[in-house]
Scaffold this motif. Sequence first.
Motif, mmCIF file in Angstrom:
data_model
loop_
_atom_site.group_PDB
_atom_site.id
_atom_site.type_symbol
_atom_site.label_atom_id
_atom_site.label_comp_id
_atom_site.label_asym_id
_atom_site.label_seq_id
_atom_site.Cartn_x
_atom_site.Cartn_y
_atom_site.Cartn_z
ATOM 1 N N GLU A 161 -6.145 7.042 -86.574
ATOM 2 C CA GLU A 161 -5.522 7.986 -87.379
ATOM 3 C C GLU A 161 -5.181 7.168 -88.873
ATOM 4 O OE1 GLU A 161 -1.397 9.224 -86.119
ATOM 5 O OE2 GLU A 161 -1.491 10.849 -87.732
ATOM 6 N N HIS B 63 1.697 9.362 -94.041
ATOM 7 C CA HIS B 63 2.973 8.555 -93.303
ATOM 8 C C HIS B 63 3.944 8.105 -94.109
ATOM 9 C CE1 HIS B 63 -0.194 9.041 -90.221
ATOM 10 N NE2 HIS B 63 0.886 9.469 -89.313
ATOM 11 N N THR C 164 -4.105 15.386 -89.816
ATOM 12 C CA THR C 164 -3.056 15.089 -88.750
ATOM 13 C C THR C 164 -1.686 15.871 -89.355
ATOM 14 O OG1 THR C 164 -2.380 12.924 -89.186
ATOM 15 C CG2 THR C 164 -3.919 13.437 -87.417
ATOM 16 N N HIS C 165 -0.887 16.723 -88.682
ATOM 17 C CA HIS C 165 0.493 17.180 -88.946
ATOM 18 C C HIS C 165 0.364 17.434 -90.469
ATOM 19 C CE1 HIS C 165 1.273 12.817 -89.951
ATOM 20 N NE2 HIS C 165 1.168 12.704 -88.454
ATOM 21 N N ASP D 66 -0.630 14.211 -80.152
ATOM 22 C CA ASP D 66 -0.148 12.948 -80.626
ATOM 23 C C ASP D 66 0.825 12.188 -79.892
ATOM 24 O OD1 ASP D 66 0.522 11.308 -82.531
ATOM 25 O OD2 ASP D 66 1.777 12.546 -83.734
ATOM 26 N N HIS E 69 -3.046 4.042 -85.257
ATOM 27 C CA HIS E 69 -2.734 4.167 -86.722
ATOM 28 C C HIS E 69 -3.533 2.983 -87.473
ATOM 29 C CE1 HIS E 69 0.758 6.733 -86.276
ATOM 30 N NE2 HIS E 69 1.269 5.898 -85.445
ATOM 31 N N HIS F 259 -5.835 13.265 -80.396
ATOM 32 C CA HIS F 259 -4.893 12.536 -81.091
ATOM 33 C C HIS F 259 -3.823 11.936 -80.187
ATOM 34 C CE1 HIS F 259 -1.683 12.773 -84.791
ATOM 35 N NE2 HIS F 259 -1.716 11.530 -83.985
HETATM 36 ZN ZN LIG Z 1 0.874 10.542 -87.719
#
Ligand SMILES: [Zn+2]
Length: 241
Positions: free
Chosen positions: A79, A107, A156-157, A209, A41, A8
Amino acid sequence: MQIHSDYHMHSKYSGDSKNELEAIVQRALELGLKEIAITDHGPKHDGYGIKKADYWLIRKEIDLLKEKYPQIHILLGIEANILGTDGEIDLDEEMREICDWVNAGYHFGSNLRYDLKIHLYNFLSRYSKSFYKKAKELNTKAMVNAMMRNPINMITHPGSKGPIDIAEVASVASQTETMLEINNAHGHLTVAEIEIAKQYGVKFVMCSDAHRIEKIGLVPKSIERALAAGLTPDDVYNALQ
Ligand SMILES: [Zn+2]
Ligand SMILES: [Zn+2]
């Protein structure tokens, strides 16, 4: 615990990073990493997303770098944005064909038009318990549907841009063999979330990240949380054995 690979990181093709691809690869080599995925992204993020046409440029650039630096595996990742509760992500078939590694995450504010409700409740979630509860329900539904509908390597996260029901997410992640990220830059997964997810047999990944070169491959906070939750290298996809 230590990692051998980082899945990432962002490059200059994302709106929020200036990293050149070759500089990323050189830094990864300095650190002795075995494999990296460059995961900009997805194109539907209004602020930071890549231009879809650039995806083919990144592919070409990575292919040249692979020839120049055969000592490291370089993957073209993404991502992708989880766009709404239906689980749609912004990685279409054409892009998927040239993509080696798929991350997906929620997001706040990515493509408001697609599913305004989810962003609205996430925005409002800090103001009342009932908004928080609704946001959690919508985020969980979005993440679960994303994993059911799309082949995704890693979420992710999870939980860092809006609340989720970690038990439900972990149960589906385990069924669909989707890994969950212990993100170094954001506070999620938290120790408590890792403890719950582990009970479902989820595989974890610790990633930087990184938006800046000097952050690539460094995950001290991920390691701290993984150890606090009692994980061993066997639980973590990119941990050195
Ligand atoms: Zn992110
Ligand atoms: Zn990211």
